[in-house]
Each structure stands twice: as C-alpha cells, then as structure tokens.
Scaffold this active site. Structure first.
Site, PDB file in Angstrom:
ATOM      1  N   ASN A 116      36.379  38.816  42.186  1.00  0.00           N
ATOM      2  CA  ASN A 116      35.337  39.078  43.194  1.00  0.00           C
ATOM      3  C   ASN A 116      35.261  40.544  43.614  1.00  0.00           C
ATOM      4  O   ASN A 116      34.249  40.979  44.154  1.00  0.00           O
ATOM      5  CB  ASN A 116      35.478  38.156  44.407  1.00  0.00           C
ATOM      6  CG  ASN A 116      36.778  38.341  45.145  1.00  0.00           C
ATOM      7  OD1 ASN A 116      37.726  38.956  44.631  1.00  0.00           O
ATOM      8  ND2 ASN A 116      36.866  37.814  46.347  1.00  0.00           N
TER       9      ASN A 116
ATOM     10  N   GLU B  24      47.909  38.931  47.718  1.00  0.00           N
ATOM     11  CA  GLU B  24      46.859  38.423  48.601  1.00  0.00           C
ATOM     12  C   GLU B  24      46.273  37.206  47.912  1.00  0.00           C
ATOM     13  O   GLU B  24      45.648  37.322  46.858  1.00  0.00           O
ATOM     14  CB  GLU B  24      45.782  39.481  48.832  1.00  0.00           C
ATOM     15  CG  GLU B  24      44.708  39.009  49.785  1.00  0.00           C
ATOM     16  CD  GLU B  24      43.371  39.679  49.554  1.00  0.00           C
ATOM     17  OE1 GLU B  24      43.327  40.763  48.962  1.00  0.00           O
ATOM     18  OE2 GLU B  24      42.366  39.076  49.950  1.00  0.00           O
TER      19      GLU B  24
ATOM     20  N   CYS C 175      37.833  35.990  49.929  1.00  0.00           N
ATOM     21  CA  CYS C 175      38.965  35.318  50.574  1.00  0.00           C
ATOM     22  C   CYS C 175      38.819  35.374  52.077  1.00  0.00           C
ATOM     23  O   CYS C 175      39.369  34.548  52.800  1.00  0.00           O
ATOM     24  CB  CYS C 175      40.285  35.937  50.119  1.00  0.00           C
ATOM     25  SG  CYS C 175      40.340  37.684  50.428  1.00  0.00           S
TER      26      CYS C 175
HETATM   27  O1  G3H Z   1      38.359  38.349  48.556  1.00  0.00           O
HETATM   28  C1  G3H Z   1      39.195  39.012  49.118  1.00  0.00           C
HETATM   29  C2  G3H Z   1      38.902  40.337  49.633  1.00  0.00           C
HETATM   30  O2  G3H Z   1      40.085  41.002  49.977  1.00  0.00           O
HETATM   31  C3  G3H Z   1      37.946  40.304  50.797  1.00  0.00           C
HETATM   32  O3  G3H Z   1      37.487  41.559  51.090  1.00  0.00           O
HETATM   33  O4  G3H Z   1      36.601  41.203  53.394  1.00  0.00           O
HETATM   34  O5  G3H Z   1      36.006  43.228  52.094  1.00  0.00           O
HETATM   35  O6  G3H Z   1      35.091  41.010  51.456  1.00  0.00           O
HETATM   36  P1  G3H Z   1      36.228  41.749  52.051  1.00  0.00           P
END
Ligand code: G3H
Length: 522
Positions: free
Chosen positions: A194, A289, A323
């Site tokens: 993603n 993570e 996430c």
């Molecule tokens: O999908 C996991 C990422 O660390 C979320 O990052 O809050 O910038 O979308 P974000």
C-alpha cells in the site's frame, strides 16, 4: 505475494509496448537501465541493474484490469547471497563516511525523486491502483521524508554521551565512558504494497543515514515503483553494494532473506507474515508494523459533522487499504442515528472508479483480497448488520463502499481488518464499553476519539491500549517525524524519523581508564 505468477522469460516486450507513451519516453531516459530488452524489470546488485540467472520472471497483475502490467526478475538464493556479501563489504566504508556526506547523498536522492516523480507515481497507479493524485503525493512525501531524515540524522547521530565514573557510589574519577551510536550492519527492508515507495524510503533513509547497508525486498505489487525509486538512489551515486533490491517468489527467497545470517536488522511493514518472521528471526533487532483494527470512538458531546467528515476520509481513503484506516466506529447510542446519517451522506458522495481518473474508491489490490472482504461483509449481513448505503456491489476487484450499521461483537467485522472499503458501526452504551472493545482486540495500532471534553479525551487516550490515539481526527501515521508504533499484534518497535534512526543503531561504549594516582590526585 498475492497475484504473482512465475514464468520463464520469453519476450515480454509486449508488456512494455502496451504501456503509455510516457512510459516509453521514460524507458529511454533516466530509467533506461532498469528494464531488460525482454521487457522484464531488472534487480539491483553491486551498483548494477541485472537480469537473474534463473531465467524466470514474476508477473505483476494490475488490480484494475486484472491483466499483467509488469514482469520482474525471479531472483535466486545465490543472487541474494551476493547481495549480502556486497552489502557487508560496502557497509564498512560507509560507516566511516562522514555524517554530513551521508546527508548530502540523501538530499540528492530526494531531489532526484522530485525530478523524476511522475513515472514512479504512474507505476503506483498501475500496480496497486492508487489514485493518481495520491500516487504523486506518496512520492513527494517520500522525498520530504528523506530530506528530514538527513537533517535529523546529522543532529541525532552526531550526539554521544560522556559519563564519569565518580557519579556511581564508591567510584573514583578515573574512568570515562564515551557512548556512541554505531550502525547495526545490514538492514533487510520489506515494505508493503500500500506504500511501496514511502514505506521503503522510511526504512532506507534512516538505515543509510545511520551508516548501514540495505537489502530491499519490495512487495510484488509495487515492485516496479520500488525499482524506479531505487534508480534515484543509484543515480545519486551511492557506493556500489551498499544497496540491493531483490524481486522474486516468496517460496524461493522469502524465508531465505529473513533468516539469512547476513541480516542484522529487519524492518518490515505488512500483515500477519510479520508475526511468522519475528518468530523465526533469532537475535536480530526487529522493527515491525503489522495490522490494525483502528477503533474510532464517538462520544455523546462530539461535533458530529466534523467527526463524520473525518470518519469518511479515515475509513475510505485509498479504499480503506491503510493500516491506519478507521476500521470500526463505536458510537454512543444517543447520537448514533445522527452520526450514521452524516457518515452515510459522505459515503454516498464518494466517487467509485479507476485510479487513473482519481476516483476515491478504486479496485482493491487483488482478487483474493476482494474475496476476503466480501466474506467479512456477508458474515455481518447474515448475522443481522444493516447496509446503510445500498446493497453490496462488486465488479472484479472493485467494491462499492459499504457502510454497515448495528455490527455486534459476534460478527467477524467487529474484530478483523477488512483492508477494503468497508466501515462497520457498532452502537455502544458508553465510551467505556468502546474502550473495552478496543482493548480486547489482538491489535493495538491506533485509535481515535471525538469529544469536545479535553479531560474525557485524555482519560480515553490513557485507557486505550494502542500505540497512538488521535483526538478529534482520524488515525494516521504522518507527519512522518511523529512516533508511530503498534501494541500487541500490531507491531514491535517504533517508527517515525527519529525513532527509526534510533532503531538503526546500537550503543557502543569506549571506557577510558586513566591512571588513578595521576588523574585523581592532581
Ligand atoms: O498502512 C500503513 C501505513 O503506515 C499508514 O500510513 O496513515 O500515512 O496512511 P498513513
């Protein structure tokens, strides 16, 4: 490795020829080295773009068309071995390269990424169906991250400590301890589909700045964006061997990479695979993570219009494939009807379509992902949840946004993360009930609370067992220098630029033992 297909490298020129005009132009310019005449993207070792001796490739499926959009090399274990050998050798000199010089390299990479951003963003649109504008934002955000890492690294890594022995009971003044931060060695970086660029750079930047070498294993969906991004590091003139990029099948090089004796740290972002990696990793520092079931608590006194706006954005941006997406709303009964109506209005306004057209809701990353999401929705439907925004609709990997009300703890959606455009709403008697639900989850990444009462907000934040709690906004990782961490199954260690720099070094003490007589008597 969802959606990848391995094949023998025949002529894949068609894959490239079927591309856009812009793609063809970029192939003959800055990015000309990264693709082989066969049309298969190369891997990176010892400062060179190479074709794998395996003679095999892995197909990357465009989530929107469900056709192959790119092919990457299927690297062998021997090639991975050579990456670690090269990394180990290059890291020794890199660790002695002055901090200001390492910072200069990172600034140069950042400038190149800005200059050559569009082709990287184009890959994100094709490989992971990220809306066009968001794709470009991801690249620019990554360049900003590198600049900040260079500046923070110079300050943070340049500082050590001096301890004198006489501060401990019974000791004299004759010992001095110099405490410094030294690199770990070779970091294995594994970003997710993603954010194949931003979450690669958030590992590479701090690791390199701290004096480490890096082996990068990009996600299969997102590998070609990662390859384009790496070309910016190559063009910045980083020493050969310091950075490698391996593409290939998980079954061939997955465990081989994560259990390689040359690995001195693993920085991983992704799903439950991270738990399996951590169990097998051994004595290696981990930065992980993993998933999240980010709960959004709406109290009775909340500004409901503002909360609804944040919930729609937090739940549905990049089709919920973050996430940190809002993955469950727990709203207090007395204001539930009003909140649900406001959220429904926002959801109805979302544009569903293709990433090239900058739609809000685009196809999810793979067919298996779409099937999984559908399974969660059907489970909730069978158990009595109500569809607020019309019936369930799916075309291929494209799912229309789903807002489900009256979700209960007996439904899978109360606990599992859909990673798709699905937002469950659970009505609760009190914020205490919401906090208890949040804390019963196996995840503990982020959460948020909407209330006008700052005292209640802080009390709820204290009670929520998650790495971050946002007050009056949806969960989010950025800005990228904020600490970012998950509790329980959501992760190990902390990210954010300074915390990642701290993660990529170990403490080294040098104790100077002075002659007690001469030193303490004089
Ligand atoms: O999908 C996991 C990422 O660390 C979320 O990052 O809050 O910038 O979308 P974000």
């Amino acid at each position: 490795m969802g959606g990848c297909v391995v094949s023998n490298v025949a002529s894949n020129v068609e894959t490239i020829e079927a591309g856009t005009e812009r793609e063809l132009q970029t192939m003959s310019g800055f990015y000309s080295d990264i693709v082989a005449p066969t049309g298969v993207y190369k891997y990176y070792l010892n400062g060179q773009w190479l074709e794998s001796a395996s003679g095999k490739s892995v197909s990357i499926i465009n989530p929107s068309t469900r056709q192959t959009c790119y092919e990457v090399q299927a690297c062998t274990q021997d090639e991975v071995n050579r990456m670690f050998d090269a990394a180990k050798a290059a890291q020794k000199a890199w660790a002695r390269t002055p901090l200001w010089k390492r910072a200069e390299y990172l600034h140069k990479v950042a400038a190149l990424m800005r200059e050559h951003a569009q082709p990287i963003a184009d890959c994100l649109v094709k490989e992971v169906a990220k809306p066009a504008k968001d794709s470009l934002t991801e690249v620019v955000r990554s360049a900003d991250l590198l600049d900040y890492t260079a500046e923070e690294g110079v300050r943070f890594l340049g500082e050590g400590q001096l301890l004198n022995s006489d501060s401990f009971p019974g000791q004299q003044r004759n010992k001095m301890c110099l405490v410094s931060k030294v690199p770990l060695g070779v970091v294995l970086a594994i970003p997710p589909f993603n954010y194949p660029v931003n979450l690669a750079v958030s590992k590479l930047g701090p690791a390199l700045m701290a004096g480490n070498a890096v082996v990068l294993k990009p996600p299969t969906q997102g590998a070609v964006a990662g390859i384009h991004m790496l070309q910016c590091f190559h063009a910045a003139g980083l020493p050969a061997g310091l950075l490698s990029l391996a593409t290939g099948r998980g079954s061939e090089i997955g465990d081989f990479l994560t259990q390689h004796p040359g690995v001195n740290c693993i920085s991983f972002t992704g799903g439950d695979t991270g738990i399996a990696i951590s169990k097998k990793a051994g004595m290696v520092p981990l930065q992980m993570e993993l998933g999240g079931k980010d709960v959004c608590i709406v109290a009775a006194d909340a500004d409901l219009a503002a909360a609804a706006k944040h919930i729609v954005k937090g739940g549905f941006s990049y089709s919920g494939q973050r996430c940190t997406a809002v993955k469950l709303v727990c709203v207090v009964d007395s204001v539930a009807d009003e909140l649900v109506a406001a959220v429904a209005k926002g959801v109805a306004a979302l544009k569903v379509g293709m990433p090239e057209d900058d739609a809000d809701i685009t196809p999810v990353v793979s067919e298996s992902s779409a099937n999984f999401i559908e399974g969660l929705v059907m489970d909730a439907k069978e158990k009595g949840a109500t569809f607020v925004t019309g019936e369930y609709r799916r075309e291929g990997n494209l799912l229309w946004p789903v807002l489900l009300d009256h979700v209960t703890p007996g439904m899978r959606l109360a606990w599992e993360e859909p990673f798709g455009p699905v937002l469950p709403i659970m009505r609760v008697a009190s914020t205490d009930e919401a906090v208890a639900h949040c804390n019963a989850s196996k995840y503990g990444l982020q959460g948020c609370v909407f209330t006008r009462d700052i005292n209640a907000a802080i009390a709820i934040s204290d009670a929520m067992e998650t790495g971050t709690v946002q007050v009056n906004s949806a969960p989010a990782r950025g800005p990228d220098h904020f600490p970012f961490q998950g509790f329980r199954d959501s992760g190990i260690g902390s990210q954010g630029i300074r915390n990642s720099l701290a993660m990529m070094v170990k403490t080294k003490s040098t104790v100077i033992n002075l002659d007690q007589e001469t030193y303490t008597m004089g």
